[in-house]
Motif scaffolding. Structure first.
Motif, PDB file in Angstrom:
ATOM      1  N   GLY A 179       0.804  -1.211   0.000  1.00  0.00           N
ATOM      2  CA  GLY A 179       0.000   0.000   0.000  1.00  0.00           C
ATOM      3  C   GLY A 179       0.836   1.260   0.000  1.00  0.00           C
ATOM      4  N   ASN A 180       0.217   2.361  -0.366  1.00  0.00           N
ATOM      5  CA  ASN A 180       0.927   3.646  -0.419  1.00  0.00           C
ATOM      6  C   ASN A 180       0.783   4.457   0.867  1.00  0.00           C
ATOM      7  N   GLY A 181       0.217   3.839   1.911  1.00  0.00           N
ATOM      8  CA  GLY A 181       0.064   4.537   3.184  1.00  0.00           C
ATOM      9  C   GLY A 181      -1.209   5.341   3.306  1.00  0.00           C
ATOM     10  N   LYS A 182      -2.065   5.301   2.275  1.00  0.00           N
ATOM     11  CA  LYS A 182      -3.348   6.005   2.305  1.00  0.00           C
ATOM     12  C   LYS A 182      -4.472   4.981   2.432  1.00  0.00           C
ATOM     13  N   LEU A 183      -5.430   5.281   3.305  1.00  0.00           N
ATOM     14  CA  LEU A 183      -6.528   4.353   3.552  1.00  0.00           C
ATOM     15  C   LEU A 183      -7.883   5.024   3.343  1.00  0.00           C
ATOM     16  N   GLY A 184      -8.685   4.413   2.498  1.00  0.00           N
ATOM     17  CA  GLY A 184     -10.080   4.795   2.361  1.00  0.00           C
ATOM     18  C   GLY A 184     -10.966   3.759   3.021  1.00  0.00           C
ATOM     19  N   VAL A 185     -12.166   4.166   3.410  1.00  0.00           N
ATOM     20  CA  VAL A 185     -13.137   3.238   3.990  1.00  0.00           C
ATOM     21  C   VAL A 185     -14.464   3.436   3.274  1.00  0.00           C
ATOM     22  N   VAL A 186     -15.073   2.332   2.850  1.00  0.00           N
ATOM     23  CA  VAL A 186     -16.418   2.384   2.284  1.00  0.00           C
ATOM     24  C   VAL A 186     -17.242   1.325   2.993  1.00  0.00           C
ATOM     25  N   GLY A 187     -18.479   1.676   3.339  1.00  0.00           N
ATOM     26  CA  GLY A 187     -19.322   0.725   4.046  1.00  0.00           C
ATOM     27  C   GLY A 187     -20.782   0.923   3.689  1.00  0.00           C
ATOM     28  N   PHE A 188     -21.566  -0.111   3.941  1.00  0.00           N
ATOM     29  CA  PHE A 188     -22.962  -0.151   3.518  1.00  0.00           C
ATOM     30  C   PHE A 188     -23.854  -0.471   4.710  1.00  0.00           C
ATOM     31  N   CYS A 189     -24.858   0.379   4.956  1.00  0.00           N
ATOM     32  CA  CYS A 189     -25.793   0.187   6.067  1.00  0.00           C
ATOM     33  C   CYS A 189     -25.015   0.183   7.390  1.00  0.00           C
ATOM     34  N   GLY A 191     -22.187  -0.992   7.834  1.00  0.00           N
ATOM     35  CA  GLY A 191     -20.845  -0.592   7.409  1.00  0.00           C
ATOM     36  C   GLY A 191     -20.743   0.885   7.112  1.00  0.00           C
ATOM     37  N   GLY A 192     -21.842   1.503   6.666  1.00  0.00           N
ATOM     38  CA  GLY A 192     -21.843   2.944   6.464  1.00  0.00           C
ATOM     39  C   GLY A 192     -21.698   3.682   7.773  1.00  0.00           C
ATOM     40  N   ALA A 193     -22.419   3.206   8.800  1.00  0.00           N
ATOM     41  CA  ALA A 193     -22.285   3.811  10.124  1.00  0.00           C
ATOM     42  C   ALA A 193     -20.867   3.625  10.657  1.00  0.00           C
ATOM     43  N   MET A 194     -20.302   2.437  10.430  1.00  0.00           N
ATOM     44  CA  MET A 194     -18.940   2.172  10.886  1.00  0.00           C
ATOM     45  C   MET A 194     -17.914   3.027  10.142  1.00  0.00           C
ATOM     46  N   THR A 195     -18.181   3.348   8.896  1.00  0.00           N
ATOM     47  CA  THR A 195     -17.270   4.205   8.129  1.00  0.00           C
ATOM     48  C   THR A 195     -17.120   5.561   8.797  1.00  0.00           C
ATOM     49  N   GLY A 214     -25.726   4.841   5.835  1.00  0.00           N
ATOM     50  CA  GLY A 214     -25.478   4.498   7.227  1.00  0.00           C
ATOM     51  C   GLY A 214     -25.819   5.660   8.135  1.00  0.00           C
ATOM     52  N   SER A 215     -26.062   5.379   9.382  1.00  0.00           N
ATOM     53  CA  SER A 215     -26.300   6.440  10.353  1.00  0.00           C
ATOM     54  C   SER A 215     -25.048   7.301  10.492  1.00  0.00           C
TER      55      SER A 215
END
Length: 299
Positions: A179-189, A191-195, A214-215
């Motif tokens: 990895g290049n040291g950059k992190l994205g997060v995507v989540g659904f329902c 997982g959206g709240a967790m994002t 997500g909430s």
């Protein structure tokens, strides 16, 4: 690519989507859900058609095969000392990479690492990202093969330990050698709240977040968010949408960089192409925006 994506029966009433949303989130038990669906239909055949359209058919959700020559997919464990001790997820990488790549954590709904979420990880790898989708159910043996049992399993678990496992997965992925040291997060329902929660509680780890329906993060944590957020909401998803105006006001107050898109004629779960909730046009638009957002902020 599976082109047979219009799985929606001709006449699923809006009330049926509302009932399924309540059932999927533990607000309605299965018997009451089935009884209510039956009450919406004029015949047993019509009720079966409605129910068949609402329940997931994961054969429809494969857009990128695990055999695709452009990607490599495997399962990977990681240490989670503050959670369940060990986690496991689905790691998908582009088959050929001439440089270090941005990484994206993919967080599933409230039912474990089902085939749709695994396909989302493959789609990200196909687009040039290293994707990792942890399975919150791994401490209980992993996703059981059906969503009903998966929901029950996840509902029985300690939420704080699940969150700790997701945090451990995020830290592990950000440090990945490829990895290049950059992190994205995507989540659904869920997982959206967790994002949003990870963006707030791991501001030095998360570089960009895309929560789908997500909430929002807890109000008292919004000020801690440093990563830009791209919030994807279905315009017909009143249960989730009613929670966002207050969060948006706080984001503006604390100068959090964010965008919110509310997609017309779209229910909760509109990106999930395994059920009738799927809105092909809006899901594809949301996905292209997601990829562009990650390319912009993760390099």
């Amino acid at each position: 690519m599976n082109n047979n994506k219009n799985v929606k029966p001709a006449a699923i009433p809006d009330k049926a989507y509302e009932l399924y949303d309540k059932y999927a989130h533990g607000l309605l038990n299965r018997r009451d859900f089935l009884t209510a669906i039956g009450g919406l239909a004029l015949s047993t055949a019509a009720a079966a058609s409605i129910l068949g359209g609402l329940m997931p058919n994961y054969a429809l959700a494969e857009q990128v095969s695990f055999n695709d020559p452009d990607i490599t997919a495997r399962y990977q464990t990681f240490a989670s000392p503050d959670g369940h001790g060990e986690g496991r997820g689905y790691l998908v990488t582009p088959a050929k990479a001439e440089a270090k790549l941005p990484t994206v954590l993919v967080i599933h709904e409230n039912r474990g690492l089902n085939p749709y979420i695994k396909d989302v990880a493959r789609r990200l790898a196909k687009a040039g990202f290293i994707a990792f989708a942890p399975d919150a159910l791994w401490p209980l043996g992993g996703y059981p093969g059906n969503d009903d049992e998966g929901r029950q399993m996840q509902g029985s678990m300690d939420r704080e330990k699940i969150v700790a496992d997701l945090k451990a997965a995020a830290r592990w992925l950000k440090r990945l050698d490829a990895g290049n040291g950059k992190l994205g997060v995507v989540g659904f329902c869920f997982g959206g709240a967790m994002t949003g929660l990870l963006a707030a509680e791991l501001p030095e780890v998360v570089d960009a977040g895309v929560p789908f329906y997500g909430s929002p993060p807890p109000a008292d944590k919004i000020a801690d968010i440093k990563a830009p957020l791209l919030v994807q909401l279905g315009a017909l998803d009143s249960r989730v949408n009613e929670r966002w105006p207050e969060a948006e006001a706080l984001m503006q107050q604390h100068k959090v960089a964010y965008q919110v898109h509310r997609y017309p004629d779209s229910h909760h779960g509109f990106h999930n192409d395994s059920t009738a909730r799927y809105n092909k046009e809006m899901a594809e638009l949301a996905w292209q925006r997601t990829l562009a957002f990650f390319h912009q902020h993760l390099g």
